[in-house]
Design a protein around this motif. Structure first.
Motif, PDB file in Angstrom:
ATOM      1  N   LEU A 144      23.194  17.232  -4.405  1.00 13.31           N
ATOM      2  CA  LEU A 144      23.219  15.799  -4.110  1.00 13.31           C
ATOM      3  C   LEU A 144      22.085  15.031  -4.769  1.00 13.31           C
ATOM      4  N   ILE A 145      21.166  15.736  -5.428  1.00  9.19           N
ATOM      5  CA  ILE A 145      20.056  15.065  -6.109  1.00  9.19           C
ATOM      6  C   ILE A 145      20.561  14.532  -7.445  1.00  9.19           C
ATOM      7  N   PRO A 146      20.477  13.219  -7.681  1.00 10.05           N
ATOM      8  CA  PRO A 146      20.978  12.654  -8.943  1.00 10.05           C
ATOM      9  C   PRO A 146      20.056  13.007 -10.112  1.00 10.05           C
ATOM     10  N   ASP A 147      20.580  12.814 -11.305  1.00 10.26           N
ATOM     11  CA  ASP A 147      19.806  13.121 -12.513  1.00 10.26           C
ATOM     12  C   ASP A 147      18.630  12.162 -12.698  1.00 10.26           C
ATOM     13  N   ASN A 148      18.742  10.957 -12.168  1.00  8.20           N
ATOM     14  CA  ASN A 148      17.671   9.962 -12.348  1.00  8.20           C
ATOM     15  C   ASN A 148      16.684   9.943 -11.182  1.00  8.20           C
ATOM     16  N   VAL A 149      16.498  11.079 -10.520  1.00  5.64           N
ATOM     17  CA  VAL A 149      15.549  11.143  -9.406  1.00  5.64           C
ATOM     18  C   VAL A 149      14.114  10.926  -9.888  1.00  5.64           C
ATOM     19  N   GLU A 150      13.849  11.187 -11.171  1.00  6.27           N
ATOM     20  CA  GLU A 150      12.516  10.943 -11.734  1.00  6.27           C
ATOM     21  C   GLU A 150      12.126   9.469 -11.608  1.00  6.27           C
ATOM     22  N   VAL A 151      13.104   8.584 -11.715  1.00  5.58           N
ATOM     23  CA  VAL A 151      12.844   7.149 -11.580  1.00  5.58           C
ATOM     24  C   VAL A 151      12.341   6.849 -10.166  1.00  5.58           C
ATOM     25  N   LEU A 152      12.989   7.444  -9.174  1.00  7.56           N
ATOM     26  CA  LEU A 152      12.572   7.246  -7.783  1.00  7.56           C
ATOM     27  C   LEU A 152      11.180   7.806  -7.550  1.00  7.56           C
ATOM     28  N   ILE A 153      10.917   8.991  -8.069  1.00  8.36           N
ATOM     29  CA  ILE A 153       9.593   9.599  -7.899  1.00  8.36           C
ATOM     30  C   ILE A 153       8.528   8.721  -8.542  1.00  8.36           C
ATOM     31  N   GLU A 154       8.816   8.200  -9.716  1.00 11.06           N
ATOM     32  CA  GLU A 154       7.850   7.337 -10.406  1.00 11.06           C
ATOM     33  C   GLU A 154       7.569   6.067  -9.607  1.00 11.06           C
ATOM     34  N   ARG A 155       8.601   5.514  -8.975  1.00 11.72           N
ATOM     35  CA  ARG A 155       8.417   4.293  -8.183  1.00 11.72           C
ATOM     36  C   ARG A 155       7.624   4.549  -6.910  1.00 11.72           C
ATOM     37  N   LEU A 156       7.790   5.724  -6.306  1.00 10.36           N
ATOM     38  CA  LEU A 156       7.137   6.002  -5.024  1.00 10.36           C
ATOM     39  C   LEU A 156       5.778   6.677  -5.168  1.00 10.36           C
ATOM     40  N   TYR A 157       5.481   7.252  -6.324  1.00 10.09           N
ATOM     41  CA  TYR A 157       4.286   8.075  -6.457  1.00 10.09           C
ATOM     42  C   TYR A 157       3.012   7.251  -6.362  1.00 10.09           C
ATOM     43  N   ASP A 158       2.185   7.583  -5.376  1.00 11.66           N
ATOM     44  CA  ASP A 158       0.890   6.941  -5.171  1.00 11.66           C
ATOM     45  C   ASP A 158       0.036   7.895  -4.364  1.00 11.66           C
ATOM     46  N   ALA A 159      -1.274   7.751  -4.437  1.00 10.94           N
ATOM     47  CA  ALA A 159      -2.171   8.641  -3.701  1.00 10.94           C
ATOM     48  C   ALA A 159      -2.336   8.221  -2.247  1.00 10.94           C
ATOM     49  N   ASP A 160      -1.988   6.981  -1.913  1.00 13.78           N
ATOM     50  CA  ASP A 160      -2.135   6.466  -0.553  1.00 13.78           C
ATOM     51  C   ASP A 160      -0.809   6.631   0.186  1.00 13.78           C
ATOM     52  N   ASN A 161      -0.815   7.411   1.254  1.00 17.33           N
ATOM     53  CA  ASN A 161       0.416   7.691   1.992  1.00 17.33           C
ATOM     54  C   ASN A 161       1.018   6.446   2.632  1.00 17.33           C
ATOM     55  N   ARG A 162       0.186   5.511   3.065  1.00 12.93           N
ATOM     56  CA  ARG A 162       0.725   4.283   3.649  1.00 12.93           C
ATOM     57  C   ARG A 162       1.472   3.463   2.603  1.00 12.93           C
ATOM     58  N   LYS A 163       0.933   3.427   1.400  1.00 14.79           N
ATOM     59  CA  LYS A 163       1.593   2.693   0.324  1.00 14.79           C
ATOM     60  C   LYS A 163       2.906   3.368  -0.062  1.00 14.79           C
ATOM     61  N   GLY A 175       4.879   4.896   1.972  1.00 12.01           N
ATOM     62  CA  GLY A 175       5.834   4.473   3.003  1.00 12.01           C
ATOM     63  C   GLY A 175       6.362   3.073   2.758  1.00 12.01           C
ATOM     64  N   ARG A 176       5.470   2.153   2.371  1.00 10.95           N
ATOM     65  CA  ARG A 176       5.899   0.784   2.079  1.00 10.95           C
ATOM     66  C   ARG A 176       6.837   0.748   0.878  1.00 10.95           C
ATOM     67  N   LEU A 177       6.502   1.515  -0.158  1.00  8.88           N
ATOM     68  CA  LEU A 177       7.352   1.555  -1.343  1.00  8.88           C
ATOM     69  C   LEU A 177       8.721   2.159  -1.016  1.00  8.88           C
ATOM     70  N   ALA A 178       8.741   3.132  -0.109  1.00  8.74           N
ATOM     71  CA  ALA A 178      10.015   3.753   0.287  1.00  8.74           C
ATOM     72  C   ALA A 178      10.901   2.734   1.009  1.00  8.74           C
ATOM     73  N   ARG A 179      10.312   1.913   1.864  1.00  8.41           N
ATOM     74  CA  ARG A 179      11.098   0.884   2.549  1.00  8.41           C
ATOM     75  C   ARG A 179      11.674  -0.122   1.551  1.00  8.41           C
ATOM     76  N   LYS A 180      10.909  -0.456   0.510  1.00 14.51           N
ATOM     77  CA  LYS A 180      11.428  -1.363  -0.517  1.00 14.51           C
ATOM     78  C   LYS A 180      12.586  -0.718  -1.270  1.00 14.51           C
ATOM     79  N   GLU A 181      12.480   0.581  -1.525  1.00 18.44           N
ATOM     80  CA  GLU A 181      13.569   1.285  -2.199  1.00 18.44           C
ATOM     81  C   GLU A 181      14.820   1.326  -1.337  1.00 18.44           C
TER      82      GLU A 181
END
Length: 97
Positions: free
Chosen positions: A15-34, A36-42
């Protein structure tokens, strides 16, 4: 479980799409709170499923927890000397005259 970019994503592999790298790039940050916020935007964007967003978010946050090292006593002392906290609890550089 699939390993992408040193992240162990706990989600069915078919079920993992081929463009999952795009999602990882959008969510990747060192701050866990950030993360979470980015995940809600996604979730609002609706490009990926909620389950996949949650799995990637949790993988990134777990990776951040493992990478977080404790500060030594000397580093903490230096931090107290160089910075102060204001009434809002924010760190500010100490002003030297």
């Amino acid at each position: 479980m699939r390993k992408i970019r040193d992240l162990h994503i706990d989600f069915p592999e078919e079920l993992i799409p081929d463009n999952v790298e795009v999602l990882i790039e959008r969510l990747y940050d060192a701050d866990n709170r950030k993360v979470g916020r980015l995940a809600r935007k996604e979730e609002d964007r609706g490009e990926f499923s909620y389950g996949l967003i949650k799995a990637v978010k949790e993988a990134i946050q777990q990776r951040n927890r493992l990478d977080n090292t404790t500060t030594s006593t000397q580093d903490a002392r230096i931090d107290r000397i160089l910075f102060t906290t204001d009434s809002d609890g924010r760190r500010k550089s100490r002003k030297w005259n």
